[in-house]
Design an enzyme around this catalytic site. Sequence first.
Site, PDB file in Angstrom:
ATOM      1  CE1 TYR A  57      -3.050  -3.016   0.361  1.00  0.00           C
ATOM      2  CE2 TYR A  57      -3.264  -2.584   2.698  1.00  0.00           C
ATOM      3  CZ  TYR A  57      -3.581  -3.351   1.592  1.00  0.00           C
ATOM      4  OH  TYR A  57      -4.436  -4.416   1.720  1.00  0.00           O
ATOM      5  CG  HIS A 124      -1.212  -8.721  -0.096  1.00  0.00           C
ATOM      6  ND1 HIS A 124      -0.787  -7.416  -0.056  1.00  0.00           N
ATOM      7  CD2 HIS A 124      -2.553  -8.653  -0.224  1.00  0.00           C
ATOM      8  CE1 HIS A 124      -1.834  -6.598  -0.149  1.00  0.00           C
ATOM      9  NE2 HIS A 124      -2.903  -7.335  -0.263  1.00  0.00           N
ATOM     10  N   PRO A 204     -15.817  -5.176   2.942  1.00  0.00           N
ATOM     11  CG  PRO A 204     -16.083  -4.647   5.210  1.00  0.00           C
ATOM     12  CD  PRO A 204     -15.055  -4.707   4.117  1.00  0.00           C
ATOM     13  CG  LEU A 205     -19.016  -1.189   3.954  1.00  0.00           C
ATOM     14  CD1 LEU A 205     -18.600   0.156   4.515  1.00  0.00           C
ATOM     15  CD2 LEU A 205     -20.484  -1.457   4.244  1.00  0.00           C
ATOM     16  NE  ARG A 207     -13.110  -4.272  -4.913  1.00  0.00           N
ATOM     17  CZ  ARG A 207     -11.994  -4.760  -4.379  1.00  0.00           C
ATOM     18  NH1 ARG A 207     -11.151  -3.935  -3.789  1.00  0.00           N
ATOM     19  NH2 ARG A 207     -11.718  -6.047  -4.416  1.00  0.00           N
ATOM     20  N   GLY A 208     -17.180   0.368  -1.088  1.00  0.00           N
ATOM     21  CA  GLY A 208     -17.986   1.570  -0.883  1.00  0.00           C
ATOM     22  C   GLY A 208     -19.296   1.574  -1.643  1.00  0.00           C
TER      23      GLY A 208
END
Length: 328
Positions: A57, A124, A204-205, A207-208
């Site tokens: 990241y 990863h 969990p959303l 990616r918004g």
Amino acid sequence: MTDAPTRNLGNLEVSAQGLGCMGMSHGYGATDDAQSMATLHRALDLGVTLLDTSDFYGAGHNEELIGRAVAGRRDEVVLATKFGFANRLGEPTLIRGDAAYVQQACEASLRRLGVDHIDLYYQHRVDPRVPIEETVGAMAELVQAGKVRHLGLSEAGAQTIRRAHAVHPIAALQSEWSLWTRDLEAEIAPVCRELGIGLVPFSPLGRGFLTGQYSSVEGLAENDVRRSQPRFADGNLERNLGIVAKLNELAAAKGVTAGQLALAWVQHRGNDVVPIPGTRRQRYLEENLAALAVELSPEDLAAIEAAAPVEQIAGNRYDATSLTFVNS
């Protein structure tokens, strides 16, 4: 620090909801270190102990940011980071899991984080060229050396998980899991539960998207990774908006947001599930944490799943190349 509910990932106790930190360094447009730092400190104040990062990241920036945030508060934090991507964002994907790289990557992460040990160290993505036994064997040596406390895998397949766990106990599997990504439910999650491995859903959303904030990609930054993801593509996005409309109706009836309803659904997958929604804003951090208090009956869960049937989700979650490194 407030008292907050906890759950276990293997033998590792963590807050029932963690914080995904990727967006503080890359992936979703412009970043702001001061804003991110304030959010990280607020998370700790609210009892969030699990902070999730990766050496990938921001090409190490995210680990350095987290390191600064936890300085002086190390005992409040379960630090989770990942290794495996040997390329930078935008370059052809190169996964490495060879023993020499595992050691090298861990030393670099420890330096950037400014700590003497990592609480939860994930691979990863699985390196298809290296036996998982070699990778996890090298990770186990890090545990023996005191540099790592617990081991994890990310986006690994069921048989890979079994083979890895036979070398050294795996505490957690981090994979995408939400109302619109449920491919681990058939085989992978049951294997994890059989072996006592906790589940850490990222995105969990959706990616918004499941928050209902996005009706097009026009408001996204030019370098936002969602612009290139199939579910946000023309045609797919419009079809998927129908699911969000149904979630909005159900959420309104319960007096919560669509995002809180979607996140509560993930939280209700089991006491071994610790989602890590990502945000760099305190407002959304607090909104996400409030989902822990949302109670869903079996009837509620059935209604939510009926509103988002998997077979009606339009588009894959990744492009074809990225999918080759998923559930492998």
